[in-house]
Design a protein around this motif. Structure first.
Motif, short mmCIF file in Angstrom:
data_model
loop_
_atom_site.label_atom_id
_atom_site.label_comp_id
_atom_site.label_asym_id
_atom_site.label_seq_id
_atom_site.Cartn_x
_atom_site.Cartn_y
_atom_site.Cartn_z
N UNK A 59 8.59 -16.20 4.91
CA UNK A 59 9.83 -16.57 4.23
C UNK A 59 9.94 -15.89 2.87
N UNK A 60 8.82 -15.84 2.14
CA UNK A 60 8.85 -15.19 0.82
C UNK A 60 9.12 -13.69 0.96
N UNK A 61 8.51 -13.04 1.95
CA UNK A 61 8.72 -11.61 2.17
C UNK A 61 10.18 -11.33 2.51
N UNK A 62 10.74 -12.17 3.41
CA UNK A 62 12.16 -11.97 3.75
C UNK A 62 13.05 -12.17 2.53
N UNK A 63 12.70 -13.18 1.73
CA UNK A 63 13.48 -13.43 0.51
C UNK A 63 13.37 -12.26 -0.45
N UNK A 64 12.16 -11.71 -0.58
CA UNK A 64 11.96 -10.57 -1.49
C UNK A 64 12.71 -9.33 -0.98
N UNK A 65 12.70 -9.10 0.34
CA UNK A 65 13.45 -7.96 0.90
C UNK A 65 14.95 -8.12 0.69
N UNK A 66 15.45 -9.34 0.89
CA UNK A 66 16.89 -9.58 0.66
C UNK A 66 17.24 -9.36 -0.82
N UNK A 67 16.35 -9.84 -1.71
CA UNK A 67 16.59 -9.63 -3.13
C UNK A 67 16.59 -8.15 -3.48
N UNK A 68 15.68 -7.37 -2.86
CA UNK A 68 15.63 -5.93 -3.10
C UNK A 68 16.92 -5.26 -2.60
N UNK A 69 17.39 -5.65 -1.44
CA UNK A 69 18.63 -5.07 -0.92
C UNK A 69 19.82 -5.39 -1.84
N UNK B 200 8.32 0.99 -3.85
CA UNK B 200 7.91 -0.29 -3.27
C UNK B 200 6.59 -0.81 -3.83
N UNK B 201 5.99 -0.07 -4.77
CA UNK B 201 4.70 -0.54 -5.32
C UNK B 201 4.86 -1.91 -5.97
N UNK B 202 5.91 -2.08 -6.78
CA UNK B 202 6.11 -3.38 -7.44
C UNK B 202 6.46 -4.46 -6.41
N UNK B 203 7.20 -4.05 -5.36
CA UNK B 203 7.55 -5.01 -4.30
C UNK B 203 6.29 -5.54 -3.61
N UNK B 204 5.41 -4.63 -3.20
CA UNK B 204 4.18 -5.05 -2.53
C UNK B 204 3.24 -5.77 -3.49
N UNK B 205 3.27 -5.39 -4.75
CA UNK B 205 2.44 -6.09 -5.73
C UNK B 205 2.88 -7.54 -5.87
#
Length: 454
Positions: free
Chosen positions: A30-40, A154-159
């Protein structure tokens, strides 16, 4: 085999680990999906800012005419990159952050076409990009439009994802440890009564106490009460065996002494034979009575209900053959559901003696009935058995005398005089009562009452 506490703890730990594991994976996804949506959404915002700041000149070349609020577009190697390319002529504008870096964005998109993609830059970094086709008029010709592209490292995203996972699994691990400790404590507290039962049973085996004395929860009360009842029953049986052996030895002393005296002094063989026969009969009577006392089971906690009507039929089949010449009219008034909660052989012995006496003393009629006590108030309901005949009856002043060992109501009738004594012993073993009176038929009215068991 593992203890009950260990088995419960292992099972609960497996269930807890499975629950927390599934919870962790769900929260992580859920957090990953939320982070991907926020990135988009963030990339869309950057693109919208570029579109608002861009303006084509009369030759169709795009220029940034307004300030862009995101300064990272102007910082080399910032991780945020932008590119505006004409679908007809190629690159028009590249953000200063892309200096010395090549990024192959998707281009030549039609108006309003959107495209997200993963891109590997020339320096090997992984980027996430958003591309959209834009035109400054209503024409849908892709060659006349522009493609706006924005990409972010994506370094900050994966971090962020990794930091969240460390925090998530750290907290879940801490929660698991706390819950395991609490769970173990609760199990130990919950199973403490069982450990107390085991300790008390050990003390009983060691002779330190006679029964379970602790106060136990209602879930165990039936078990502990039954165990106490079994212990008391075994103790009573042992005491009865000891008393019976003592009584037997004491009772046989007199006839043996008499036999010894007769052998030593009697010269008349016929008189000796008669004396020996009498004393042998007497010893047989004593042994039969004492063995019956010892064999009486008495009240126990765990019993199988015995249908009274079935036992009565068995006894009547045997008794009817013995007294076939009397043509006795026997009426049985017993419901098939009426049961005796005790040992079947005890009931057989009791009914055998009472029905035999009724047939022996009646003129022509015997009535046998039985009623069950209330079933809702006790675990094992009580029982009342009544046997009456139309014989001469038993006088009130003889009622207590005939239940004594060796006593007989009529010495002209053959018998040892131990039948009612055996009946009395069996009834006492079950804490019941024997009542003898005159019945409606004019003869003996014998009633046996067994109390219910809570």
């Amino acid at each position: 085999m593992h203890s009950l506490n260990t088995r419960l703890l292992i099972a609960a730990s497996i269930a807890l680990a499975a629950f927390l594991g599934i919870t962790g994976f769900v929260l992580d996804g859920a957090y990953r999906n939320s982070a991907e949506n926020a990135l988009r959404d963030r990339l869309k915002g950057y693109v919208n800012a570029l579109i608002a700041a861009a303006e084509p000149d009369e030759n169709g070349t795009i220029h940034i005419t307004h300030a862009i609020p995101e300064l990272r577009f102007f910082t080399e190697g910032s991780g945020l990159y932008a590119k505006i390319s004409s679908n007809k002529d190629g690159d028009d504008w590249v953000s200063p952050s892309m200096a010395n870096l090549t990024i192959n964005f998707t281009h030549e998109l039609k108006r309003a076409s959107r495209h997200f993609e993963y891109i590997t830059a020339s320096d090997g970094s992984l980027l996430y990009a958003f591309n959209i086709g834009v035109t400054w008029d209503d024409r849908d010709n892709a060659r006349e439009g522009y493609t706006f592209s924005v990409a972010e490292d994506l370094d900050s995203f994966y971090a962020d994802i990794n930091d969240f996972r460390k925090l998530l699994w750290g907290w879940l691990g801490a929660v698991a440890v706390v819950l395991l400790v609490v769970q173990g404590s609760v199990l130990r507290w919950g199973l403490r009564p069982l450990r107390s039962v085991a300790m008390e049973l050990g003390a009983i085996e060691a002779g330190k106490q006679t029964e379970l004395e602790g106060r136990y929860p209602k879930e165990l009360r039936g078990l502990t009460d039954n165990l106490n009842a079994l212990i008391r029953n075994e103790r009573e049986h042992l005491e009865r065996y000891r008393n019976t052996l003592g009584d037997l030895a004491h009772s046989l002393k007199t006839p043996l002494a008499l036999l010894r005296s007769e052998v030593e002094t009697q010269n008349n063989n016929q008189g000796l034979r008669s004396t020996i026969q009498q004393q042998v009969d007497r010893m047989s009577q004593i042994i039969e009575y004492q063995l019956q006392r010892a064999a009486t089971s008495g009240r126990t906690a765990l019993v199988v209900p015995v249908p009274v009507s079935a036992i009565v039929r068995k006894v009547l089949t045997a008794i009817g053959k013995v007294y076939a010449d009397k043509h006795v009219n026997c009426q049985v008034r017993i419901d098939n559901a009426t049961c005796f909660y005790g040992d079947e052989s005890d009931l057989m012995e009791l009914l055998g003696n009472l029905i035999d006496n009724a047939y022996k003393w009646c003129r022509s009629q015997v009535v046998i009935s039985a009623q069950q006590g209330p079933t809702k108030e006790t675990r094992h309901p009580g029982l009342m058995i009544t046997i009456e005949d139309d014989g001469q009856g038993i006088p009130a002043d003889m009622a207590q005398h005939v239940v004594q060992r060796g006593a007989r109501g009529d010495k002209e009738i053959s018998g040892h005089g131990i039948g009612l004594a055996m009946v009395q012993d069996i009834i006492r073993a079950y804490e019941g009562r024997l009542l003898i009176s005159t019945g409606g038929l004019g003869g003996a009215h014998v009633q046996v009452r067994f109390p219910g068991v809570d």
